[in-house]
Motif scaffolding. Structure first.
Motif, mmCIF file in Angstrom:
data_model
loop_
_atom_site.group_PDB
_atom_site.id
_atom_site.type_symbol
_atom_site.label_atom_id
_atom_site.label_comp_id
_atom_site.label_asym_id
_atom_site.label_seq_id
_atom_site.Cartn_x
_atom_site.Cartn_y
_atom_site.Cartn_z
ATOM 1 N N LEU A 239 -59.833 -7.815 48.227
ATOM 2 C CA LEU A 239 -60.457 -6.846 47.340
ATOM 3 C C LEU A 239 -59.358 -5.990 46.727
ATOM 4 O O LEU A 239 -58.467 -5.530 47.433
ATOM 5 C CB LEU A 239 -61.420 -5.959 48.130
ATOM 6 C CG LEU A 239 -61.979 -4.721 47.442
ATOM 7 C CD1 LEU A 239 -62.922 -5.120 46.312
ATOM 8 C CD2 LEU A 239 -62.697 -3.826 48.450
ATOM 9 N N ALA A 240 -59.414 -5.813 45.425
ATOM 10 C CA ALA A 240 -58.502 -4.884 44.751
ATOM 11 C C ALA A 240 -59.337 -3.702 44.274
ATOM 12 O O ALA A 240 -60.418 -3.885 43.714
ATOM 13 C CB ALA A 240 -57.813 -5.555 43.577
ATOM 14 N N HIS B 55 -58.360 -8.143 37.721
ATOM 15 C CA HIS B 55 -58.905 -9.510 37.789
ATOM 16 C C HIS B 55 -58.016 -10.360 38.677
ATOM 17 O O HIS B 55 -56.789 -10.289 38.571
ATOM 18 C CB HIS B 55 -58.961 -10.165 36.398
ATOM 19 C CG HIS B 55 -59.811 -9.441 35.439
ATOM 20 N ND1 HIS B 55 -61.185 -9.568 35.420
ATOM 21 C CD2 HIS B 55 -59.509 -8.557 34.474
ATOM 22 C CE1 HIS B 55 -61.673 -8.794 34.474
ATOM 23 N NE2 HIS B 55 -60.681 -8.171 33.894
ATOM 24 N N TRP B 56 -58.635 -11.163 39.527
ATOM 25 C CA TRP B 56 -57.883 -12.128 40.320
ATOM 26 C C TRP B 56 -57.776 -13.415 39.520
ATOM 27 O O TRP B 56 -58.747 -13.855 38.904
ATOM 28 C CB TRP B 56 -58.584 -12.417 41.647
ATOM 29 C CG TRP B 56 -58.475 -11.280 42.600
ATOM 30 C CD1 TRP B 56 -59.408 -10.314 42.828
ATOM 31 C CD2 TRP B 56 -57.362 -10.980 43.444
ATOM 32 N NE1 TRP B 56 -58.943 -9.422 43.764
ATOM 33 C CE2 TRP B 56 -57.697 -9.816 44.168
ATOM 34 C CE3 TRP B 56 -56.124 -11.573 43.666
ATOM 35 C CZ2 TRP B 56 -56.834 -9.234 45.090
ATOM 36 C CZ3 TRP B 56 -55.266 -11.005 44.591
ATOM 37 C CH2 TRP B 56 -55.619 -9.843 45.293
ATOM 38 N N ARG B 57 -56.606 -14.026 39.527
ATOM 39 C CA ARG B 57 -56.368 -15.287 38.825
ATOM 40 C C ARG B 57 -55.805 -16.278 39.828
ATOM 41 O O ARG B 57 -54.822 -15.993 40.500
ATOM 42 C CB ARG B 57 -55.377 -15.081 37.689
ATOM 43 C CG ARG B 57 -55.113 -16.347 36.920
ATOM 44 C CD ARG B 57 -54.218 -16.068 35.709
ATOM 45 N NE ARG B 57 -53.973 -17.278 34.997
ATOM 46 C CZ ARG B 57 -52.932 -18.089 35.226
ATOM 47 N NH1 ARG B 57 -52.060 -17.787 36.148
ATOM 48 N NH2 ARG B 57 -52.778 -19.191 34.525
ATOM 49 N N LEU C 253 -53.072 -10.947 41.243
ATOM 50 C CA LEU C 253 -53.921 -9.892 40.695
ATOM 51 C C LEU C 253 -53.361 -9.474 39.347
ATOM 52 O O LEU C 253 -52.181 -9.139 39.227
ATOM 53 C CB LEU C 253 -53.952 -8.683 41.639
ATOM 54 C CG LEU C 253 -54.776 -7.495 41.170
ATOM 55 C CD1 LEU C 253 -56.262 -7.858 41.110
ATOM 56 C CD2 LEU C 253 -54.549 -6.309 42.091
ATOM 57 N N VAL C 254 -54.206 -9.501 38.330
ATOM 58 C CA VAL C 254 -53.817 -9.071 36.991
ATOM 59 C C VAL C 254 -54.396 -7.680 36.770
ATOM 60 O O VAL C 254 -55.598 -7.472 36.924
ATOM 61 C CB VAL C 254 -54.341 -10.042 35.906
ATOM 62 C CG1 VAL C 254 -53.965 -9.564 34.516
ATOM 63 C CG2 VAL C 254 -53.834 -11.452 36.161
ATOM 64 N N THR C 255 -53.532 -6.724 36.454
ATOM 65 C CA THR C 255 -53.977 -5.357 36.180
ATOM 66 C C THR C 255 -53.670 -5.044 34.725
ATOM 67 O O THR C 255 -52.638 -5.453 34.206
ATOM 68 C CB THR C 255 -53.254 -4.328 37.075
ATOM 69 O OG1 THR C 255 -51.861 -4.409 36.844
ATOM 70 C CG2 THR C 255 -53.531 -4.598 38.540
ATOM 71 N N SER C 256 -54.567 -4.348 34.075
ATOM 72 C CA SER C 256 -54.296 -3.937 32.696
ATOM 73 C C SER C 256 -54.478 -2.430 32.580
ATOM 74 O O SER C 256 -55.376 -1.844 33.187
ATOM 75 C CB SER C 256 -55.197 -4.682 31.706
ATOM 76 O OG SER C 256 -56.546 -4.394 31.943
ATOM 77 N N GLY D 27 -49.684 -1.599 29.359
ATOM 78 C CA GLY D 27 -49.586 -3.054 29.369
ATOM 79 C C GLY D 27 -50.332 -3.729 30.497
ATOM 80 O O GLY D 27 -51.133 -3.146 31.201
ATOM 81 N N ILE D 28 -50.021 -5.001 30.653
ATOM 82 C CA ILE D 28 -50.670 -5.866 31.657
ATOM 83 C C ILE D 28 -49.634 -6.249 32.698
ATOM 84 O O ILE D 28 -48.504 -6.545 32.388
ATOM 85 C CB ILE D 28 -51.247 -7.124 30.989
ATOM 86 C CG1 ILE D 28 -52.341 -6.732 30.018
ATOM 87 C CG2 ILE D 28 -51.788 -8.089 32.037
ATOM 88 C CD1 ILE D 28 -52.892 -7.877 29.191
#
Length: 180
Positions: free
Chosen positions: A116-117, A160-162, A171-174, A179-180
């Motif tokens: 979980l993030a 989002h998890w990729r 984990l992708v954070t924006s 930025g991302i």
């Protein structure tokens, strides 16, 4: 072409102020959040299975992947994480813990439901499922600032998890201005 079709209409749910909807993985249950309340309804009839009333605003709803029992994860402005476990016999178990001392704006579960993030402005944490609850694994560093954004506050937009490979997820954070 998409068309609207009314299956049923329900009033009085979430004080008629709906901020989040989430459909269970099998489509049988609908979670509705509004202000400080989460209601779980059967999708077919609209019958209320349970209502959870919190002490602060609901910020996210997310079903944990898997089969029966169904588990709904809810986060709140006061930093609490609550899980509602809905058993096949209709019984509902509630577990809650204050995970952080500030608002949780975003959360994302990985595909298996084991990571979980959670995130707020500049605080992103990764939690691992540890039996019945979540154990904090890591707190991510904030993204770097540069000449054009160093004076503006961090504002997390999404998590989002990729899946990169069968064994690896990232984990992708924006962020709004960072930025991302």
């Amino acid at each position: 072409m998409l068309q609207y079709r009314r299956e049923w209409q329900k009033t009085g749910i979430a004080n008629d102020h709906i901020s989040y909807l989430s459909l269970s993985p099998n489509g049988d249950c609908l979670a509705i959040a509004g202000r400080k309340e989460v209601s779980i309804l059967t999708r077919e009839t609209g019958k209320v299975k349970c209502i959870l009333r919190g002490q602060s605003q609901v910020t996210t709803l997310q079903w944990i992947p898997g089969g029966s029992p169904f588990i709904l994860l809810c986060t709140f402005e006061d930093g609490f994480i609550v899980t509602l476990t809905i058993h096949a016999n209709g019984e509902v178990d509630v577990a809650c813990e204050q995970a952080v001392s500030h608002v949780i704006h975003n959360c994302s579960l990985n595909a298996s439901g084991t990571l979980l993030a959670t995130g707020s402005e500049n605080d992103v944490r990764i939690w691992e499922k540890d039996g019945e609850w979540w154990k904090e694994m890591q707190r991510l560093k904030s993204p770097p600032t540069y000449r054009d954004n160093h004076l503006v506050p961090m504002e997390l937009v999404s998590l989002h998890w990729r899946k990169i490979s069968r064994a690896k997820e990232t984990l992708v954070t924006s962020y709004k201005r960072h930025g991302i």
